[in-house]
Structure formats: C-alpha cells, structure tokens
Design a protein around this motif. Structure first.
Motif, PDB file in Angstrom:
ATOM      1  N   LEU A  56      11.641  19.894  50.266  1.00 41.15           N
ATOM      2  CA  LEU A  56      11.231  19.005  49.177  1.00 41.15           C
ATOM      3  C   LEU A  56      11.162  17.554  49.648  1.00 41.15           C
ATOM      4  CD1 LEU A  56      13.163  20.452  46.099  1.00 41.15           C
ATOM      5  CD2 LEU A  56      10.798  20.857  46.778  1.00 41.15           C
ATOM      6  N   LYS A  57      12.046  17.175  50.555  1.00 42.40           N
ATOM      7  CA  LYS A  57      12.014  15.819  51.111  1.00 42.40           C
ATOM      8  C   LYS A  57      10.735  15.599  51.916  1.00 42.40           C
ATOM      9  CE  LYS A  57      14.859  12.632  53.883  1.00 42.40           C
ATOM     10  NZ  LYS A  57      13.933  12.375  55.015  1.00 42.40           N
ATOM     11  N   LEU A  58      10.368  16.584  52.739  1.00 42.96           N
ATOM     12  CA  LEU A  58       9.144  16.485  53.528  1.00 42.96           C
ATOM     13  C   LEU A  58       7.911  16.445  52.625  1.00 42.96           C
ATOM     14  CD1 LEU A  58      10.018  18.975  56.413  1.00 42.96           C
ATOM     15  CD2 LEU A  58       9.727  16.501  56.629  1.00 42.96           C
ATOM     16  N   ALA A  59       7.942  17.237  51.558  1.00 46.59           N
ATOM     17  CA  ALA A  59       6.815  17.250  50.618  1.00 46.59           C
ATOM     18  C   ALA A  59       6.663  15.895  49.932  1.00 46.59           C
ATOM     19  CB  ALA A  59       7.018  18.351  49.585  1.00 46.59           C
ATOM     20  N   LYS A  60       7.776  15.315  49.509  1.00 48.01           N
ATOM     21  CA  LYS A  60       7.729  14.012  48.844  1.00 48.01           C
ATOM     22  C   LYS A  60       7.224  12.936  49.797  1.00 48.01           C
ATOM     23  CE  LYS A  60      10.562  10.823  46.133  1.00 48.01           C
ATOM     24  NZ  LYS A  60      11.927  10.563  45.561  1.00 48.01           N
ATOM     25  N   GLU A  61       7.704  12.963  51.030  1.00 44.77           N
ATOM     26  CA  GLU A  61       7.255  11.995  52.022  1.00 44.77           C
ATOM     27  C   GLU A  61       5.768  12.167  52.334  1.00 44.77           C
ATOM     28  OE1 GLU A  61      11.530  11.582  54.431  1.00 44.77           O
ATOM     29  OE2 GLU A  61       9.897  12.803  55.242  1.00 44.77           O
ATOM     30  N   GLY A  62       5.266  13.383  52.137  1.00 44.55           N
ATOM     31  CA  GLY A  62       3.858  13.667  52.387  1.00 44.55           C
ATOM     32  C   GLY A  62       2.953  13.391  51.202  1.00 44.55           C
ATOM     33  N   GLY A  63       3.506  12.854  50.122  1.00 45.97           N
ATOM     34  CA  GLY A  63       2.680  12.485  48.978  1.00 45.97           C
ATOM     35  C   GLY A  63       2.588  13.526  47.888  1.00 45.97           C
ATOM     36  N   LEU A  64       3.545  14.459  47.825  1.00 42.59           N
ATOM     37  CA  LEU A  64       3.522  15.517  46.824  1.00 42.59           C
ATOM     38  C   LEU A  64       4.693  15.379  45.856  1.00 42.59           C
ATOM     39  CD1 LEU A  64       2.658  18.595  49.090  1.00 42.59           C
ATOM     40  CD2 LEU A  64       1.094  17.305  47.616  1.00 42.59           C
ATOM     41  N   THR A  65       4.432  15.701  44.598  1.00 46.48           N
ATOM     42  CA  THR A  65       5.463  15.715  43.564  1.00 46.48           C
ATOM     43  C   THR A  65       5.673  17.150  43.094  1.00 46.48           C
ATOM     44  OG1 THR A  65       4.900  13.495  42.785  1.00 46.48           O
ATOM     45  CG2 THR A  65       6.102  14.913  41.255  1.00 46.48           C
ATOM     46  N   LEU A  66       6.919  17.587  43.035  1.00 42.10           N
ATOM     47  CA  LEU A  66       7.213  18.952  42.601  1.00 42.10           C
ATOM     48  C   LEU A  66       6.937  19.108  41.105  1.00 42.10           C
ATOM     49  CD1 LEU A  66       8.462  21.732  43.490  1.00 42.10           C
ATOM     50  CD2 LEU A  66      10.637  20.851  42.593  1.00 42.10           C
ATOM     51  N   ILE A  67       6.152  20.141  40.761  1.00 37.94           N
ATOM     52  CA  ILE A  67       5.900  20.474  39.350  1.00 37.94           C
ATOM     53  C   ILE A  67       6.980  21.420  38.860  1.00 37.94           C
ATOM     54  CG2 ILE A  67       4.293  21.485  37.697  1.00 37.94           C
ATOM     55  CD1 ILE A  67       2.048  20.954  39.722  1.00 37.94           C
ATOM     56  N   THR A  68       7.165  22.519  39.599  1.00 36.37           N
ATOM     57  CA  THR A  68       8.144  23.538  39.235  1.00 36.37           C
ATOM     58  C   THR A  68       8.318  24.479  40.415  1.00 36.37           C
ATOM     59  OG1 THR A  68       8.724  25.216  37.566  1.00 36.37           O
ATOM     60  CG2 THR A  68       6.422  25.104  38.232  1.00 36.37           C
ATOM     61  N   LYS A  69       9.244  25.409  40.278  1.00 36.44           N
ATOM     62  CA  LYS A  69       9.497  26.407  41.315  1.00 36.44           C
ATOM     63  C   LYS A  69      10.037  27.657  40.648  1.00 36.44           C
ATOM     64  CE  LYS A  69      14.035  24.307  42.018  1.00 36.44           C
ATOM     65  NZ  LYS A  69      14.918  23.562  42.924  1.00 36.44           N
ATOM     66  N   THR A  70       9.883  28.800  41.307  1.00 44.85           N
ATOM     67  CA  THR A  70      10.369  30.045  40.725  1.00 44.85           C
ATOM     68  C   THR A  70      10.460  31.121  41.793  1.00 44.85           C
ATOM     69  OG1 THR A  70      10.045  31.610  38.900  1.00 44.85           O
ATOM     70  CG2 THR A  70       8.086  30.973  40.132  1.00 44.85           C
ATOM     71  N   HIS A  71      11.088  32.228  41.422  1.00 45.71           N
ATOM     72  CA  HIS A  71      11.058  33.434  42.244  1.00 45.71           C
ATOM     73  C   HIS A  71      10.234  34.464  41.488  1.00 45.71           C
ATOM     74  CE1 HIS A  71      12.342  37.260  44.055  1.00 45.71           C
ATOM     75  NE2 HIS A  71      12.499  36.536  45.149  1.00 45.71           N
ATOM     76  N   LEU A  72       9.180  34.962  42.118  1.00 44.38           N
ATOM     77  CA  LEU A  72       8.242  35.872  41.479  1.00 44.38           C
ATOM     78  C   LEU A  72       8.564  37.333  41.789  1.00 44.38           C
ATOM     79  CD1 LEU A  72       5.030  33.874  42.438  1.00 44.38           C
ATOM     80  CD2 LEU A  72       6.102  33.932  40.181  1.00 44.38           C
ATOM     81  N   THR A  73       7.993  38.232  41.019  1.00 46.48           N
ATOM     82  CA  THR A  73       8.203  39.659  41.218  1.00 46.48           C
ATOM     83  C   THR A  73       7.898  40.071  42.650  1.00 46.48           C
ATOM     84  OG1 THR A  73       7.562  40.068  38.924  1.00 46.48           O
ATOM     85  CG2 THR A  73       7.577  41.965  40.395  1.00 46.48           C
ATOM     86  N   TYR A  74       6.815  39.542  43.203  1.00 46.32           N
ATOM     87  CA  TYR A  74       6.382  39.952  44.535  1.00 46.32           C
ATOM     88  C   TYR A  74       6.926  39.061  45.652  1.00 46.32           C
ATOM     89  CZ  TYR A  74       3.360  43.314  42.270  1.00 46.32           C
ATOM     90  OH  TYR A  74       2.895  44.369  41.514  1.00 46.32           O
ATOM     91  N   ASN A  75       7.736  38.073  45.295  1.00 48.18           N
ATOM     92  CA  ASN A  75       8.440  37.310  46.320  1.00 48.18           C
ATOM     93  C   ASN A  75       9.560  38.165  46.908  1.00 48.18           C
ATOM     94  OD1 ASN A  75       8.184  34.157  44.591  1.00 48.18           O
ATOM     95  ND2 ASN A  75       7.077  34.814  46.393  1.00 48.18           N
ATOM     96  N   ARG A  76       9.743  38.047  48.194  1.00 49.87           N
ATOM     97  CA  ARG A  76      10.911  38.659  48.813  1.00 49.87           C
ATOM     98  C   ARG A  76      11.995  37.583  48.843  1.00 49.87           C
ATOM     99  NH1 ARG A  76       7.168  41.848  53.274  1.00 49.87           N
ATOM    100  NH2 ARG A  76       6.414  43.434  51.797  1.00 49.87           N
ATOM    101  N   GLN A  77      12.606  37.333  50.007  1.00 48.46           N
ATOM    102  CA  GLN A  77      13.611  36.269  50.066  1.00 48.46           C
ATOM    103  C   GLN A  77      12.899  34.928  50.296  1.00 48.46           C
ATOM    104  OE1 GLN A  77      16.604  37.659  52.878  1.00 48.46           O
ATOM    105  NE2 GLN A  77      17.849  38.304  51.154  1.00 48.46           N
ATOM    106  N   GLU A  78      12.198  34.528  49.260  1.00 47.84           N
ATOM    107  CA  GLU A  78      11.386  33.315  49.304  1.00 47.84           C
ATOM    108  C   GLU A  78      11.175  32.840  47.878  1.00 47.84           C
ATOM    109  OE1 GLU A  78       7.962  35.029  51.120  1.00 47.84           O
ATOM    110  OE2 GLU A  78       7.128  35.745  49.236  1.00 47.84           O
ATOM    111  N   PHE A  79      10.762  31.594  47.745  1.00 47.41           N
ATOM    112  CA  PHE A  79      10.494  31.008  46.436  1.00 47.41           C
ATOM    113  C   PHE A  79       9.100  30.400  46.444  1.00 47.41           C
ATOM    114  CE2 PHE A  79      14.996  30.931  47.276  1.00 47.41           C
ATOM    115  CZ  PHE A  79      15.543  31.423  46.111  1.00 47.41           C
TER     116      PHE A  79
END
Length: 354
Positions: A324-347
């Motif tokens: 998230l720090k790298l994303a912010k430094e790159g000009g991105l703002t987090l909208i939301t996050k989640t774990h989906l049905t088809y996600n494995r050990q990832e978000f």
C-alpha cells in the motif's frame, strides 16, 4: 471501564485455516464457535478490530448478531413460521431495506438448507410487509442502507443488520458466486475478475462499455475473456500466448512482451489496469505503478496481493503495508480490498489514480 461485549457472525475463507486461531485472537475474540466450514460466531469487547485491526482483511463478510435461535431446524416443528415471527419481533424496528438469507454451509450438497433459506426468506418478507419500493434482489440494494442478513444451518438461525458495504457484499456471505462450469471458461481467473467487478460496484459506478483496459500478465486469457464479454477493449501483455479461442477478437490487442519492459505507445491512456501476476507482491505492485502515467485521471487499478512466503498474520500485515505504501507513492489511492471466492492465499486490491 471496558466496552460491552458484542456478538458477531464472521466469514473467513478455508484457505486461511492454519491461521484461524491467530486471526481470531487478533480480532479480539474472547469466545468463539465454528458454525460452518467458514463461519464463526465470536464475542468481542473491541468490535473496531473487525473493521480496522491487523486481521480484519481476513474477514470476507460480517454482521453483528441482533437475533439468534440456536437449534437444529431439521428437528423443529414449524421452524419457518416460528423463526419468521421471532425475527420480526426482534428486528422489525430496524426498518431493513430488504431481507436476505444464506446458508452457513454453502458447500453442502444437501438441498434441505438451500430450500430452508429460500422458504424462510419468503415467509419473512411476508411477515415484515416491506414497502413496494423495497429491493427485490440483492443487486437492487442500496450499498449504504441497512439490510437484514440472516443465516441458517445446523447451528440454528442468526440474523443481523448491516449495510452491504460494511458487511462485505450484496449477498449473504459476501460476493456473488460465479460458476466456472461453462465450456467457454478459459481459467478460474475469469470468475475472479467477474466477482471483483461485482464487489467493486458497491463502491463506484462500473466502467462504461468500450472502456480500455491494460492487462498485465494476461496468459492464458481467463480475465481477458471476461473483460471482452463485458464489451471492454483490452490490451493484453504477456510473454506467453493467449488461448486460441481469443484469436482475432476485434477488441483485443495482444503484445508478446515482458511486463517489466513494456512501454505503451506515446499518447495512449487507459481507463483501467488489471494485474493478477504471480511473483513477489512488491515487484507486482511496482510493475503496476510504473504504468500509472498511462492511466486517465481517476483511472481504476485492480490487482492481487499475493502472500506467498508470508506464513503469519503479522507477516501478511507487514506485506500489505509495504504494498500500500508503494501504491500510494506511485500515485494510487486505495478504494477497498477483499478476499474473493476464487482468491487463494491472496487479496484483491482496488485503487484509483489520484
């Protein structure tokens, strides 16, 4: 003086089974009970940890329980009628926009609880006498208005009020299940992006038809196929080939190149970037942020946070903070996050260009 203890029904994917004790401890669970393969009933004196704590990301869906009836519905006479009337007396004053009912064990092949959930919802809607303007389906809900979410299973009935956005989905338990059984399915990744877009609709309007997507690491084309079905145009980047079923699609441009070396043509601006690349999480987000200049203002980014190599809640939390720090430094703002049905050990992470 300590905060009052509240009871919550939460859902955590089975892919994190090894971390469950640690997750529940960090959620402040003073007492907990497993109600289904992925559902837990927990008591906590610090409910803010369920929203903002280091383990909150593992919760796919949650409600604070306002009414419960611990029982075995299969052995109860007139369960539906009794449950509907009791739920009305307990929850009518909350004025829900609609009532939705799910199962505590969605993996069960037994039809009893599927039918019970449907029949209970039908009777509850009659008892509550919601106005004609009430949403007729989960998709018609206002994400910011409270609904009554109920769950049935061998452990009984559990109901709570929440807005879909705060609960974690328009459907009881989270996002809409997307089947992969079609002969046209190229990979499970197609269902993953379809589910992601369904979830994102609670937070911002969908991109219009013909919006342009830049997809990083597109092979074999499962996500590409899903985007094309939605009438988007896609530029797919990968050193490997895409599935032959995508050949000659008018809205698809395939570039056989290393994602880390790809530079879009001068003057090109995309509406969205999609990335489900494997490999180290910090490298993956770096490959995304170096292309942010080619996004239109307010452009969308959907990417996955792979947790490979992180074996504890603390390590996953630190990895997320770094990404998230790298994303912010790159000009991105987090909208939301989640774990989906088809996600494995990832978000799945959703960003906008600042």
């Amino acid at each position: 003086m300590s905060d009052p203890i509240t009871t919550h029904l939460i859902r955590i994917s089975e892919v994190f089974a090894d971390l469950i004790p640690d997750i529940l401890e960090k959620l402040g669970a003073e007492k907990w009970k497993k109600l289904g393969p992925e559902y837990f009933l927990i008591d906590t004196a610090n409910a803010t940890l369920l929203r903002d704590g280091p383990a909150a990301k593992f919760i796919r869906f949650q409600i604070q329980v306002k009414h419960s009836w611990p029982c075995n519905p299969e052995k109860m006479d007139s369960f539906i009628e009794k449950a509907a009337q009791a739920t009305y007396y307990k929850c009518e004053s909350y004025n829900p926009q609609t009532i939705l009912v799910g199962r505590l064990d969605t993996s069960s092949t037994k039809n009893y609880y599927k039918a019970l959930a449907s029949n209970f919802r039908g009777r509850a809607l009659q008892v509550f006498e919601l106005p004609e303007s009430a949403p007729k389906s989960a998709e018609e809900q206002d994400p910011d208005k409270a609904s009554l979410f109920c769950f049935v299973g061998k452990g009984g009935l559990f109901c709570g009020m929440s807005t879909p956005r705060e609960a974690g989905g328009l459907h009881p338990g989270g996002t809409k299940y997307i089947s992969q059984n079609s002969e046209d399915t190229i990979s499970r990744a197609g269902a993953k992006v379809a589910e992601a877009l369904h979830y994102l609709a609670m937070f911002r309007a969908p991109l219009p038809k013909y919006a342009s997507w830049l997809e990083l690491g597109a092979s074999p084309g499962g996500m590409t196929s899903e985007l094309l079905k939605r009438n988007y145009s896609v530029t797919a980047i990968d050193r490997a080939a895409l599935d032959v079923r995508l050949a000659n699609h008018l809205d698809l441009k395939v570039i056989r190149d290393d994602v880390a070396a790809f530079i879009p043509p001068k003057g090109i601006r995309y509406d969205a970037i999609l990335s489900d690349m494997n490999g180290p999480a910090k490298l993956a987000i770096t490959n995304v942020t170096r292309l942010v200049d080619f996004l239109k203002p307010g452009g969308l980014v959907i990417t996955t946070l792979k947790t490979t190599g992180a074996s504890s809640v603390e390590e996953i939390d630190e990895l997320e903070k770094d990404v998230l720090k790298l994303a912010k430094e790159g000009g991105l703002t987090l909208i939301t996050k989640t774990h989906l049905t088809y996600n494995r050990q990832e978000f799945t992470l959703f960003f906008e260009k600042v």
